[in-house]
Design an enzyme around this catalytic site. Structure first.
Site, PDB file in Angstrom:
ATOM      1  N   GLY A  69       0.845  -1.205   0.000  1.00  0.00           N
ATOM      2  CA  GLY A  69       0.000   0.000   0.000  1.00  0.00           C
ATOM      3  C   GLY A  69       0.879   1.254   0.000  1.00  0.00           C
ATOM      4  O   GLY A  69       0.653   2.191  -0.760  1.00  0.00           O
ATOM      5  N   HIS A  70       1.902   1.250   0.880  1.00  0.00           N
ATOM      6  CA  HIS A  70       2.823   2.396   0.898  1.00  0.00           C
ATOM      7  C   HIS A  70       3.568   2.510  -0.435  1.00  0.00           C
ATOM      8  O   HIS A  70       3.786   3.611  -0.941  1.00  0.00           O
ATOM      9  CB  HIS A  70       3.876   2.224   2.001  1.00  0.00           C
ATOM     10  CG  HIS A  70       3.337   2.228   3.388  1.00  0.00           C
ATOM     11  ND1 HIS A  70       3.305   1.101   4.183  1.00  0.00           N
ATOM     12  CD2 HIS A  70       2.822   3.232   4.139  1.00  0.00           C
ATOM     13  CE1 HIS A  70       2.788   1.410   5.359  1.00  0.00           C
ATOM     14  NE2 HIS A  70       2.487   2.696   5.363  1.00  0.00           N
ATOM     15  N   ASP A 123      -7.166   5.529   4.719  1.00  0.00           N
ATOM     16  CA  ASP A 123      -7.381   6.485   5.807  1.00  0.00           C
ATOM     17  C   ASP A 123      -8.139   7.676   5.230  1.00  0.00           C
ATOM     18  O   ASP A 123      -7.613   8.786   5.130  1.00  0.00           O
ATOM     19  CB  ASP A 123      -6.037   6.925   6.387  1.00  0.00           C
ATOM     20  CG  ASP A 123      -5.293   5.751   6.989  1.00  0.00           C
ATOM     21  OD1 ASP A 123      -5.702   5.266   8.039  1.00  0.00           O
ATOM     22  OD2 ASP A 123      -4.313   5.297   6.376  1.00  0.00           O
TER      23      ASP A 123
HETATM   24  O1  PAF Z   1      -0.955   7.601   7.684  1.00  0.00           O
HETATM   25  C1  PAF Z   1       0.019   7.544   8.464  1.00  0.00           C
HETATM   26  O2  PAF Z   1       0.826   6.614   8.429  1.00  0.00           O
HETATM   27  C2  PAF Z   1       0.209   8.662   9.494  1.00  0.00           C
HETATM   28  O3  PAF Z   1      -0.990   9.081  10.013  1.00  0.00           O
HETATM   29  C3  PAF Z   1       1.031   9.850   8.951  1.00  0.00           C
HETATM   30  C4  PAF Z   1       0.300  10.557   7.820  1.00  0.00           C
HETATM   31  C5  PAF Z   1       2.381   9.368   8.471  1.00  0.00           C
HETATM   32  C6  PAF Z   1       1.257  10.880  10.070  1.00  0.00           C
HETATM   33  O4  PAF Z   1       1.977  10.331  11.116  1.00  0.00           O
END
Ligand code: PAF
Length: 294
Positions: A33-34, A147
């Site tokens: 996903g990342h 999210d």
């Molecule tokens: O989505 C995330 O992993 C976190 O909420 C983020 C945007 C890195 C902020 O810490």
């Protein structure tokens, strides 16, 4: 790839990049996903900057800050392989200075959905994202649609505070059986992991119910999801809501979805793991695993 651990080094490394910068803030333990966020960043900009920081201010009392999975070495390797230019994992100095007293709050949007059971969470997110934006100065920043509330809140913050940054939302990446990818999936034991596939299945069931009868009241669509989830002995529902995609305000129970469409969103506990998922109910199912779910 430059690996930097201090704010000064991150600022200096980023300021030396010629061309546009895409930024992907993360809390690490990177999964596909990342990587999808990073690929999208690289597609849209000349350079990619990734941060890894498990931000304490977005965890509430009793949440999983201490246990949050970490793998900095693996994360750096994935970022290098993908073509990341700067990898910022703060260390050796506090990210929050002594007596840090500034907080960024995006009113209203932070009250519904996850904000109900995690009241300070989004303030922690917007505060760290603001700090990171000020350190990296990106042209675009990429966030996942899993999210959704975080994405909507950050879009509003960027607009309200005039950050010269374009926010990009990337569709949810799912396992083959439909489970949305999350670093927290690793908390699940075998039985919980099996049952967790019902999250996306229940969303697809609500999607189907809406396409069969678009006039169905939202309360009935929520019931479709709740009924499926209530069959799971490992799951505890935090919320299931059918909301407006931009305001995140829940639709009235007896009203059908409005012209702007709707997102079905949920948070469900399996043991101490809190998983979230969502699906746009009024649009065709996205390509990928959801299309083959029953
Ligand atoms: O989505 C995330 O992993 C976190 O909420 C983020 C945007 C890195 C902020 O810490």
């Amino acid at each position: 790839m430059q690996r930097v651990t201090t704010i000064a080094d991150a600022r200096s490394a980023c300021s030396q990049l010629a061309g546009t910068i895409a930024f992907v803030p993360t809390m690490g333990f990177l999964h596909d996903g990342h990587l999808a966020l990073m690929r999208e960043g690289l597609r849209r900009a000349d350079h990619l900057v990734v941060s890894v920081f498990v931000n304490p201010t977005q965890f509430g009392p009793g949440e999983d800050l201490e246990d949050y999975p970490r793998d900095l070495k693996g994360d750096a390797k994935k970022c290098r392989n993908l073509g990341c230019d700067v990898f910022f994992a703060p260390r050796d100095e506090p990210v929050y200075a002594d007596q840090h007293s500034t907080r960024v709050i995006v009113d209203d949007l932070d009250r519904s959905l996850c904000g109900q059971s995690r009241p300070d969470h989004f303030c922690g997110v917007t505060t760290i994202v603001t700090k990171l934006f000020n350190i990296i100065s990106p042209d675009i920043a990429v966030f996942g649609q899993k999210d959704l509330q975080q994405l909507v809140i950050i879009e509003r913050m960027v607009r309200d505070l005039n950050f010269p940054i374009e926010i990009i939302g990337v569709p949810i990446v799912r396992e083959k059986d439909g489970l949305a990818m999350s670093s927290r999936n690793r908390y699940l034991d075998e039985a919980q992991r099996r049952q967790a596939t019902s999250l996306s299945r229940s969303l697809v069931a609500a999607h189907r119910a809406h396409s069969e009868d678009p006039a169905l009241p939202c309360g009935r669509l929520v019931d479709v999801v709740r009924t499926r989830l209530s069959e799971l002995d490992e799951a505890r529902i935090d919320y299931v809501e059918c909301v407006h995609p931009q305001t995140l305000v829940p639709y009235e129970e007896d009203a059908p979805i409005g012209p702007d469409g709707a997102v079905m969103a949920m948070a469900v506990y399996f043991g101490s793991a809190r998983l979230i998922d969502n699906l746009r109910i009024d649009r065709p199912l996205p390509d990928g695993p959801l299309r083959s779910l029953k």
